[in-house]
Write a protein that holds these residues in place. Structure first.
Motif, PDB file in Angstrom:
ATOM      1  N   ALA A 128       0.834  -1.210   0.000  1.00 45.41           N
ATOM      2  CA  ALA A 128       0.000   0.000   0.000  1.00 45.41           C
ATOM      3  C   ALA A 128       0.865   1.255   0.000  1.00 45.41           C
ATOM      4  O   ALA A 128       0.586   2.216  -0.732  1.00 45.41           O
ATOM      5  CB  ALA A 128      -0.929  -0.014   1.205  1.00 45.41           C
ATOM      6  N   ARG A 129       1.920   1.255   0.803  1.00 41.88           N
ATOM      7  CA  ARG A 129       2.822   2.406   0.829  1.00 41.88           C
ATOM      8  C   ARG A 129       3.540   2.565  -0.502  1.00 41.88           C
ATOM      9  O   ARG A 129       3.717   3.682  -0.998  1.00 41.88           O
ATOM     10  CB  ARG A 129       3.835   2.240   1.964  1.00 41.88           C
ATOM     11  N   ALA A 130       3.981   1.433  -1.065  1.00 42.00           N
ATOM     12  CA  ALA A 130       4.664   1.487  -2.356  1.00 42.00           C
ATOM     13  C   ALA A 130       3.742   2.032  -3.438  1.00 42.00           C
ATOM     14  O   ALA A 130       4.207   2.659  -4.404  1.00 42.00           O
ATOM     15  CB  ALA A 130       5.172   0.097  -2.740  1.00 42.00           C
ATOM     16  N   ALA A 131       2.436   1.806  -3.281  1.00 43.75           N
ATOM     17  CA  ALA A 131       1.457   2.316  -4.242  1.00 43.75           C
ATOM     18  C   ALA A 131       1.142   3.787  -4.013  1.00 43.75           C
ATOM     19  O   ALA A 131       0.384   4.384  -4.784  1.00 43.75           O
ATOM     20  CB  ALA A 131       0.175   1.494  -4.168  1.00 43.75           C
ATOM     21  N   GLY A 132       1.703   4.367  -2.963  1.00 42.57           N
ATOM     22  CA  GLY A 132       1.535   5.796  -2.715  1.00 42.57           C
ATOM     23  C   GLY A 132       0.465   6.159  -1.714  1.00 42.57           C
ATOM     24  O   GLY A 132       0.150   7.350  -1.564  1.00 42.57           O
ATOM     25  N   LEU A 133      -0.094   5.182  -1.010  1.00 48.20           N
ATOM     26  CA  LEU A 133      -1.117   5.501  -0.009  1.00 48.20           C
ATOM     27  C   LEU A 133      -0.438   6.048   1.247  1.00 48.20           C
ATOM     28  O   LEU A 133       0.458   5.407   1.803  1.00 48.20           O
ATOM     29  CB  LEU A 133      -1.940   4.255   0.334  1.00 48.20           C
ATOM     30  N   PRO A 134      -0.827   7.221   1.721  1.00 47.47           N
ATOM     31  CA  PRO A 134      -0.183   7.789   2.916  1.00 47.47           C
ATOM     32  C   PRO A 134      -0.500   6.992   4.173  1.00 47.47           C
ATOM     33  O   PRO A 134      -1.556   6.352   4.275  1.00 47.47           O
ATOM     34  CB  PRO A 134      -0.777   9.205   3.004  1.00 47.47           C
ATOM     35  N   ASP A 135       0.408   7.028   5.141  1.00 51.71           N
ATOM     36  CA  ASP A 135       0.238   6.273   6.388  1.00 51.71           C
ATOM     37  C   ASP A 135      -1.040   6.645   7.126  1.00 51.71           C
ATOM     38  O   ASP A 135      -1.632   5.816   7.813  1.00 51.71           O
ATOM     39  CB  ASP A 135       1.448   6.477   7.304  1.00 51.71           C
ATOM     40  N   GLY A 136      -1.458   7.901   7.010  1.00 53.74           N
ATOM     41  CA  GLY A 136      -2.653   8.333   7.720  1.00 53.74           C
ATOM     42  C   GLY A 136      -3.917   7.644   7.267  1.00 53.74           C
ATOM     43  O   GLY A 136      -4.939   7.695   7.956  1.00 53.74           O
ATOM     44  N   ARG A 137      -3.863   6.992   6.088  1.00 53.85           N
ATOM     45  CA  ARG A 137      -5.031   6.268   5.577  1.00 53.85           C
ATOM     46  C   ARG A 137      -4.888   4.759   5.713  1.00 53.85           C
ATOM     47  O   ARG A 137      -5.702   4.014   5.181  1.00 53.85           O
ATOM     48  CB  ARG A 137      -5.285   6.644   4.123  1.00 53.85           C
TER      49      ARG A 137
END
Length: 472
Positions: free
Chosen positions: A455-464
């Motif tokens: 998810a992080r690698a896909a660009g989703l921010p940690d807050g989500r």
């Protein structure tokens, strides 16, 4: 091969007033987090400031006095951190809602080593300072300081703290039974208590009527009062008020079962879907073990359901609970709930027993058409417990369910099945609206880390990204 959806895609939902509510809730949590973090720093700074304002630093006239003063400051800061650790471990509802138990207890653990190092440095610096002042060797000065009385208790407290830190190391903790580790960890309370007398006598911090004395007395009362109320008194009162009993135990699969509980006025618990409680079942063989177990359904006014996967002897005994067994509890806890959402869409990835809080979360929220996509992951159908209920909830809300069965592919670690990986599936192909979603991930810790990495690698921010880890 990419698993198929159990329902047709639905056009994106139009903006709704709920998004404004989510934005306001997010801003409140952010403000609360800033306030709580600042309060921790202010507490440490205050410990030093009240010492500097006591007039004692002005009495430093030589090297011995400077080393002694440094020893006093390290002791004050170390004690402040220990008391903050107690506050973080007290399960104060506001703190729990702001950070969540995982973050709070992680901070609690991170403070442990610095606190102990400071306390040990406190003793070492005072010994050196007194040795220079009195003209004694370090050995004789040590014997003089710790020969008995309150200082011997302080030394005992320091040794107990070292024991707690050593048993908290990952390698040591894994070698201990949970009950043994938990019992040793409770020693940290005793360590602080046995050191109290020397703060009245040798340190005189708690014996003063100065601002310094008032500060430390208030901090001790707040820390131990929080533990006494939120960890002991409040759960006892709640248990007495709701009168929980085991109604029946329902087998769902290999080593997986639901425990149905009956009680009264359970809606007053205000449980949110995705939360858990600490349960204690009062039967032979189970009463001595407290279990953190998620609600697998939103409680009614008279009933609660929790679902358990037996991961050891303690949880396996719960399958034999008899109807009528008394149940005590503490909670509810956790922020793996819809209240933490900030995005218009909802994406969920659940593996194994991680389905339990997800099922309750879906039941607890009024979701719009097409708003939700759920990926269910299991090695085979025998581990697909509660999937029928999740499918029914998501279908009723016009959402999408993706079922992913089978073992993982060999080689590079992946949270997907071998079939999905060989079919070139990615988190984006499975969740095409990921960037407009909050992602909730629940399952075994190592597995959830792989999902979060993608998810992080896909660009989703940690807050989500919202995670609930399970050990089994």
């Amino acid at each position: 091969m990419v698993p198929a959806s159990t329902s047709d895609p639905v056009p994106a939902p139009s903006p709704r007033p709920q998004q404004e509510d989510r934005d306001r809730s997010s801003r409140r949590r952010q403000r609360s987090a800033v306030i709580l973090s600042a309060a921790c720093w202010v507490s440490v700074v205050a410990a030093v400031v009240v010492f500097l304002g006591s007039g004692k630093p002005a009495q430093v006239t030589d090297v011995a006095g400077a080393i002694t003063a440094a020893g006093i400051v390290t002791g004050l800061v170390g004690t402040d951190l220990l008391l903050l650790m107690l506050v973080l471990a007290a399960r104060i509802p506001w703190v729990d809602r702001t950070f969540g138990p995982d973050v709070t207890m992680n901070l609690h653990r991170r403070l442990g080593k610095p606190a102990v190092y400071l306390i040990l440095g406190h003793g070492a610096l005072l010994t050196v300072g007194y040795s220079l002042r009195d003209g004694l060797s370090l050995w004789h000065q040590t014997l003089s300081i710790y020969s008995g009385g309150d200082m011997l208790l302080a030394l005992l407290g320091s040794c107990l703290l070292v024991l707690v830190v050593v048993t908290s190391l990952v390698a040591v903790r894994r070698a201990l039974a949970y009950e043994a580790w938990h019992a040793i960890h409770l020693v940290s309370y005793a360590a602080i208590l046995v050191a109290l007398p020397h703060q009245f006598s040798a340190g005189r911090v708690l014996a003063e009527t100065s601002p310094q004395g008032v500060y430390w007395i208030c901090l001790h009362i707040f820390a131990f009062g929080s533990i006494a109320w939120f960890r002991v008194a409040a759960p006892l009162f709640a248990t007495d008020a709701h009168q929980l009993r085991v109604a029946r135990v329902e087998t769902l699969g290999p080593d997986v079962f639901s425990i149905h509980l009956s009680g009264r006025d359970l809606s007053r618990l205000h449980v949110r879907g995705g939360q858990y409680a600490i349960w204690r079942f009062w039967s032979r063989g189970t009463w001595w073990h407290a279990h953190p177990i998620s609600f697998s359904a939103v409680p009614t006014d008279t009933g609660i359901r929790v679902t358990v996967r037996a991961s050891g002897a303690g949880t396996r005994r719960l399958a034999g609970l008899r109807p009528g067994t008394r149940v005590s509890f503490a909670g509810p806890y956790g922020v793996f709930t819809a209240a933490t959402r900030t995005a218009p869409r909802l994406a969920i990835v659940a593996g194994g027993i991680g389905i339990t809080p997800v099922r309750a979360l879906l039941e607890d929220r009024d979701l719009g058409p097409g708003e939700t996509t759920v990926i269910l992951r299991a090695t085979d159908r025998s581990h697909a417990f509660l999937w029928d209920e999740v499918r029914a909830l998501v279908r009723a809300q016009g959402g999408t369910v993706i079922e992913m069965l089978g073992g993982r592919a060999a080689g590079a670690p992946s949270w997907m099945s071998a079939a999905a990986a060989h079919g070139q599936a990615t988190i984006h192909s499975l969740l095409p609206d990921l960037h407009a979603s909050d992602l909730f991930v629940c399952g075994p810790a190592a597995w959830t880390r792989l999902v979060v990495h993608d998810a992080r690698a896909a660009g989703l921010p940690d807050g989500r990204i919202h995670v609930e880890n399970f050990t089994g």
